[in-house]
Design a protein around this motif. Structure first.
Motif, short mmCIF file in Angstrom:
data_model
loop_
_atom_site.label_atom_id
_atom_site.label_comp_id
_atom_site.label_asym_id
_atom_site.label_seq_id
_atom_site.Cartn_x
_atom_site.Cartn_y
_atom_site.Cartn_z
N GLU A 192 -6.64 1.91 9.57
CA GLU A 192 -6.86 1.01 8.44
C GLU A 192 -8.35 0.68 8.32
OE1 GLU A 192 -4.95 -3.07 6.54
OE2 GLU A 192 -4.80 -2.68 8.68
N GLN A 193 -8.89 0.94 7.14
CA GLN A 193 -10.30 0.67 6.87
C GLN A 193 -10.41 -0.05 5.53
OE1 GLN A 193 -12.44 4.39 7.00
NE2 GLN A 193 -11.51 5.01 8.95
N HIS A 194 -10.92 -1.28 5.60
CA HIS A 194 -11.08 -2.09 4.38
C HIS A 194 -9.76 -2.22 3.63
CE1 HIS A 194 -15.35 -1.80 5.18
NE2 HIS A 194 -15.29 -0.47 5.13
N ASN A 195 -8.72 -2.59 4.38
CA ASN A 195 -7.37 -2.83 3.83
C ASN A 195 -6.75 -1.57 3.24
OD1 ASN A 195 -7.44 -5.60 4.48
ND2 ASN A 195 -8.52 -6.07 2.57
N GLU A 196 -7.26 -0.40 3.58
CA GLU A 196 -6.65 0.84 3.14
C GLU A 196 -6.56 1.79 4.33
OE1 GLU A 196 -8.64 2.62 -0.11
OE2 GLU A 196 -8.19 1.00 -1.53
N TYR A 197 -5.48 2.58 4.36
CA TYR A 197 -5.31 3.54 5.44
C TYR A 197 -6.02 4.85 5.09
CZ TYR A 197 -2.13 0.79 8.28
OH TYR A 197 -1.59 -0.16 9.11
N LYS A 198 -6.89 5.29 6.01
CA LYS A 198 -7.62 6.54 5.83
C LYS A 198 -7.25 7.48 6.98
CE LYS A 198 -10.06 4.96 2.35
NZ LYS A 198 -9.94 5.52 0.96
N GLN A 218 0.84 -1.19 0.00
CA GLN A 218 0.00 0.00 0.00
C GLN A 218 0.88 1.24 0.00
OE1 GLN A 218 -3.14 0.13 2.95
NE2 GLN A 218 -3.12 -2.10 3.15
#
Length: 568
Positions: free
Chosen positions: A339-345, A305
């Motif tokens: 991390e939210q749904h395999n993505e960093y927000k 990512q």
């Protein structure tokens, strides 16, 4: 005037028996009768170890010293003439080959020219008739051009040879380096095995010592029972041997004595408590499997990512709640990501205090989730929600106890037990604070610490970009357990899975403090020896800091973005 070698008859330079020229191995040997024969033929005449032979020409008896033909004198003059005769013949043949050949179309005319169009040698009549319209050059000039062309090609070939030889030497050096590294690894394995052997021996000794008291009790009880049994048996035999032979009067008189002694010998005394424990001391192994070490192979990892738009991400930390917190020096802000749904927000931006206009240099997280931000050579504490709480005191008492010294903080990290470690770049020291921020210890360092990372509660890793050093310091003894040269080292962190240290490096530019963009790497080093194990990632923009996420992935602050790697 002396005659030429052509005037010398070849038969005068050959052996009269085999007609071979007097050159090695047919060495001319002088006999007592002054005749000359070759060594090979004379050896055939002395077979069987004879000490006398007959001259092949005059049949005179010749004495051979100890039957050895090489002991006879050599006619050096004849051998020299024979060798020169061979050289003259070879030179004559060479000169004959180099003579200009005659034209096949014009008898007796030598071909001194060369037709470039037809690529054939020609004579002067060919030049005037069949090749008058063609491009014609002197044969010597053509030969010289071709020689020059061949010499150029040969020089290139020699250059290729030297290149190949250099590559071969490089392969030899590589092989020697691998062999040297293998021997070093074998020595480390042997050393590890020796440590394990000593540890096992110490455990055996401890086991024996744990049961030694019981062994002594058993031996004493065994000796006591043996003596008691012997005494009873002795008295029993004495009574048995006398009971039938004694008169009734004597037996009545001795009966009481026999009974008293027998009862005294058979009194049931309480023995030693040796049967209470059902088994010997139990060896309890430490949790987990025994790890002797590991073999590593060169490997490369790619980012899983990449997120964020930073001006200059200088610090990075994973909080106990699983957030990634980034200090952005260029934008003067600290951002928290989840991390939210395999993505960093982005979760929030921490609003920095307006009283301190300095940029955030580094960030750390306390075990209770609080944020520690380095600004203006000081450390500010923020709550889990990003609210400013207080400022940690950044002054330490001098060794003499007189006055206070301002701490020039450039990096901060925390241990598992909550202690705060600050890098004092100005005074080449690390200050150790309690969880409340009070300084409890100052550790002097051999270099100026720029980046810090804790190893559990016992050690701290530090790097110095300018001196190119990475060190590990024991927080208890304040001694350096590792000091290695890693040029351009910046961010560091500890990998628990492999017991290694990870370092980000940048290639330095010609100007002080300047680095080449796009030359950043992540490297893995052995914690105990400082040996480079592998280069994990290359072509980074300008990496500054490293951290492991809560799920064990490696994250790097690559100046403009955060890169997260799936595994190492």
């Amino acid at each position: 005037m002396a005659g030429s070698f052509s005037d010398v008859a070849q038969e005068d330079l050959t052996c009269p028996l085999c007609y071979e020229l007097f050159v090695d191995p047919h060495v001319p040997k002088i006999l007592d009768c002054s005749h000359v024969c070759c060594q090979v033929c004379l050896k055939r005449l002395v077979k069987g170890g004879k000490s006398t032979i007959y001259c092949p020409e005059c049949r005179q008896t010749i004495h051979v010293p100890q039957g050895k033909i090489p002991a006879l004198k050599t006619n050096l003059r004849i051998r020299s003439l024979a060798e020169k005769h061979i050289q003259i013949g070879a030179t004559a043949q060479k000169m004959q080959r180099r003579q200009t050949i005659t034209c096949t179309n014009h008898e007796g005319e030598k071909m001194y020219f060369h037709c470039v169009a037809c690529n054939v040698p020609i004579c002067q009549f060919c030049l005037l008739h069949s090749h008058k319209e063609h491009d014609v050059r002197e044969q010597k000039a053509v030969v010289q051009d071709k020689k020059d062309e061949m010499e150029k090609l040969m020089r290139e070939a020699i250059g290729d040879v030297k290149s190949y030889e250099a590559r071969v030497q490089g392969l030899n050096d590589l092989e020697q380096g691998i062999e040297k590294a293998l021997k070093q690894e074998e020595a480390e394995i042997d050393e590890c095995a020796e440590r394990i052997r000593r540890k096992c021996q110490a455990l055996k000794i401890q086991l024996r010592q744990a049961e030694e008291e019981r062994f002594n009790t058993i031996r004493e009880e065994r000796e006591r029972l043996g003596i008691q049994a012997k005494n009873i048996r002795t008295h029993h035999n004495h009574v048995e041997s006398n009971i039938d032979t004694m008169t009734d009067y004597d037996y009545i008189s001795a009966h009481d004595e026999f009974m008293i002694k027998m009862k005294a010998l058979t009194v049931k005394e309480k023995g030693a408590d040796i049967y209470m424990k059902p088994s010997v001391s139990k060896f309890v192994a430490t949790p987990g499997e025994l790890k002797l070490g590991w073999f590593s192979k060169p490997k490369h990892i790619d980012p899983d990512q990449e997120f964020g738009e930073f001006e200059s991400a200088s610090g990075l930390v994973s909080t106990p709640l699983g957030f990634l917190t980034v200090s952005d020096f260029g934008n003067n802000q600290v951002s928290v990501y989840s991390e939210q749904h395999n993505e960093y927000k982005k979760l929030m931006n921490i609003t920095l205090t307006s009283s301190n206009q300095c940029m955030p240099i580094d960030v750390a997280a306390a075990p209770d989730g609080r944020f520690l931000i380095v600004r203006g050579s000081g450390i500010e504490v923020y709550s889990i929600k990003g609210k400013y709480k207080r400022k940690i005191g950044t002054s330490s008492i001098t060794e003499g106890g007189e006055g206070a010294n301002t701490v020039d903080v450039c990096s901060v990290t925390t241990t598992r037990d909550g202690r705060i470690l600050a890098a004092d770049y100005g005074k080449s020291a690390i200050t150790v604070h309690d969880p409340m921020g009070r300084i409890v210890k100052t550790i002097s360092t051999s270099v100026k610490p720029q980046c810090l990372a804790a190893i559990h509660d016992s050690h701290v890793i530090m790097s110095d970009f300018h001196s190119g050093k990475v060190c590990i310091i024991d927080l208890q003894t304040t001694e350096e357990t590792l000091n290695v040269d890693i040029p351009e080292a910046q961010g560091v962190c500890y990998d628990e899975q492999t017991n290694c240290i990870l370092v980000v490096r940048n290639e330095r530019g010609s100007e002080p403090g300047r680095v080449f963009i796009g030359t950043g790497v992540i490297e893995q080093y052995c914690r105990t020896t400082g040996r480079l194990i592998a280069c994990l990632a290359t072509d980074l923009y300008h990496p500054r800091a490293l951290a492991f996420t809560s799920d064990g992935r490696l994250a790097v602050a690559d100046s403009k973005t955060i890169k997260v790697y799936k595994n190492i």
